[in-house]
Design a protein around this motif. Structure first.
Motif, short mmCIF file in Angstrom:
data_model
loop_
_atom_site.label_atom_id
_atom_site.label_comp_id
_atom_site.label_asym_id
_atom_site.label_seq_id
_atom_site.Cartn_x
_atom_site.Cartn_y
_atom_site.Cartn_z
N LEU A 126 54.66 -16.76 -73.71
CA LEU A 126 56.12 -16.49 -73.57
C LEU A 126 56.67 -15.58 -74.47
CD1 LEU A 126 57.50 -20.19 -72.70
CD2 LEU A 126 57.42 -18.22 -71.20
N SER A 127 56.09 -15.36 -75.80
CA SER A 127 56.56 -14.43 -76.59
C SER A 127 56.17 -13.07 -76.09
CB SER A 127 55.77 -14.72 -77.94
OG SER A 127 56.11 -15.72 -78.79
N GLY A 128 55.06 -12.98 -75.49
CA GLY A 128 54.63 -11.70 -74.72
C GLY A 128 55.60 -11.29 -73.90
N VAL A 129 55.74 -12.37 -72.93
CA VAL A 129 56.59 -12.06 -71.77
C VAL A 129 58.01 -11.68 -72.21
CG1 VAL A 129 58.01 -12.99 -69.69
CG2 VAL A 129 55.63 -13.66 -70.25
N MET A 130 58.49 -12.09 -73.40
CA MET A 130 59.78 -11.64 -73.79
C MET A 130 59.75 -10.42 -74.74
SD MET A 130 62.03 -13.47 -72.93
CE MET A 130 61.21 -13.76 -71.29
N ALA A 131 58.56 -10.21 -75.40
CA ALA A 131 58.30 -8.49 -75.61
C ALA A 131 58.52 -7.66 -74.43
CB ALA A 131 57.27 -8.44 -76.42
N GLY A 132 57.95 -8.10 -73.38
CA GLY A 132 58.16 -7.12 -72.27
C GLY A 132 59.50 -6.86 -71.70
N ALA A 133 60.28 -8.12 -71.75
CA ALA A 133 61.44 -8.20 -71.11
C ALA A 133 62.33 -7.29 -72.34
CB ALA A 133 62.09 -9.45 -71.14
N ILE A 134 62.18 -7.19 -73.45
CA ILE A 134 62.85 -6.55 -74.39
C ILE A 134 62.46 -5.09 -74.10
CG2 ILE A 134 63.07 -5.75 -76.75
CD1 ILE A 134 62.50 -8.93 -77.51
N GLY A 135 61.47 -4.49 -74.09
CA GLY A 135 61.14 -3.07 -73.69
C GLY A 135 61.66 -2.75 -72.34
N THR A 136 61.81 -3.63 -71.48
CA THR A 136 62.33 -3.26 -70.15
C THR A 136 63.84 -3.08 -70.42
OG1 THR A 136 60.56 -4.68 -68.87
CG2 THR A 136 62.74 -4.25 -67.72
N GLU A 137 64.54 -4.01 -71.04
CA GLU A 137 65.95 -4.02 -71.14
C GLU A 137 66.27 -2.64 -71.82
OE1 GLU A 137 68.54 -5.51 -70.18
OE2 GLU A 137 67.23 -7.23 -68.92
N LEU A 138 65.42 -2.46 -72.76
CA LEU A 138 65.83 -1.13 -73.66
C LEU A 138 65.60 -0.01 -72.89
CD1 LEU A 138 64.61 -2.31 -77.19
CD2 LEU A 138 66.80 -2.16 -76.34
N PHE A 139 64.53 0.25 -72.29
CA PHE A 139 63.91 1.46 -71.75
C PHE A 139 64.06 1.80 -70.39
CE2 PHE A 139 61.57 0.60 -75.69
CZ PHE A 139 62.05 1.56 -76.46
N LEU A 140 64.11 0.62 -69.51
CA LEU A 140 64.16 0.80 -68.07
C LEU A 140 65.29 0.53 -67.28
CD1 LEU A 140 60.70 -0.43 -67.03
CD2 LEU A 140 61.13 1.81 -67.52
N VAL A 141 66.05 -0.31 -68.01
CA VAL A 141 67.43 -0.87 -67.40
C VAL A 141 68.59 0.08 -68.08
CG1 VAL A 141 68.89 -2.82 -67.06
CG2 VAL A 141 66.58 -3.12 -66.88
N ASP A 142 69.38 0.56 -67.14
CA ASP A 142 70.44 1.60 -67.70
C ASP A 142 71.78 0.37 -68.17
OD1 ASP A 142 72.13 3.78 -68.14
OD2 ASP A 142 73.45 3.16 -66.25
N LYS A 143 71.77 0.55 -69.42
CA LYS A 143 72.80 -0.58 -69.95
C LYS A 143 72.32 -1.70 -70.09
CE LYS A 143 77.07 2.27 -68.66
NZ LYS A 143 78.26 2.05 -67.69
N GLY A 144 70.94 -1.94 -70.39
CA GLY A 144 70.36 -3.17 -70.50
C GLY A 144 70.76 -3.73 -71.87
N ASP A 145 70.51 -5.04 -71.76
CA ASP A 145 71.01 -6.08 -72.87
C ASP A 145 69.80 -6.98 -73.52
OD1 ASP A 145 72.25 -7.36 -74.97
OD2 ASP A 145 73.44 -8.81 -73.72
#
Length: 135
Positions: free
Chosen positions: A79-98
Motif C-alpha cells: 500500500l505504501s507503493g500504491v500511495m507513492a504512485g498516487a502521489i506521483g499521479t497527483e503531482l505530475f498527471l492531474v491538473d491541480k492535483g492534491d
C-alpha cells in the motif's frame, strides 16, 4: 508483567487500531474506484478507464492483507507503493492535483510496514526453497 511487556502490548494494540482504520479507508477508496465518481479524474490521467481498476484491486487486496497477521507487513509495504504512485499521479498527471491525502496514507502505511517488518521477514524466510523441510 514488566513495564516493557506492557508497553509492547499497548504498542501492538495501537498498531492494530491503525491497521483497522487503514483497512477501512482502503476498502472505501477501492470501492470508489469501481464506481463512476472518479471517471473524470482518470480521463485526465490519460491511461484509460481500465486503469481505475488497478489501484482499486490493489487497495482492496492491501486492506484485506492488513487484517491478516502474517500478511500485514507485506500489505502495508504494498500500500505504501500504491500511495507513492498516487502521489506521483497527483503531482505530475492531474491538473491541480492534491497529494496531501496519499502522502498521509503513505506515511501511515510505512509506519505499519516498519513495525510489522518481522512478518515480512518471516514470510520471505518461509518462501525460501527447503524452508518447509524438517530433519
Amino acid at each position: 508483567m514488566s513495564e516493557q511487556a506492557v508497553g509492547a502490548r499497548i504498542g501492538n494494540i495501537v498498531l492494530w487500531g491503525l491497521q483497522v482504520l487503514l483497512a477501512a479507508y482502503f476498502i472505501y477508496s477501492g470501492y470508489l474506484l469501481f464506481g463512476d465518481g472518479l471517471v473524470r479524474k482518470f480521463d485526465e490521467i490519460g491511461f484509460g478507464q481500465w486503469f481505475r481498476y488497478v489501484p482499486g484491486v490493489l487497495e482492496i487486496a492491501g486492506a484485506v492483507g492488513l487484517l491478516i497477521p502474517r500478511l500485514s507487513g507485506l500489505a502495508a509495504l504494498g500500500l505504501s507503493g500504491v500511495m507513492a504512485g498516487a502521489i506521483g499521479t497527483e503531482l505530475f498527471l492531474v491538473d491541480k492535483g492534491d497529494a496531501m491525502l496519499p502522502s498521509i496514507l503513505l506515511v501511515l502505511s510505512a509506519v505499519v510496514a516498519w513495525f510489522r517488518r518481522d512478518t515480512v521477514r518471516a514470510l520471505l524466510v518461509s518462501l525460501r526453497p527447503g524452508a518447509h523441510r524438517t530433519g
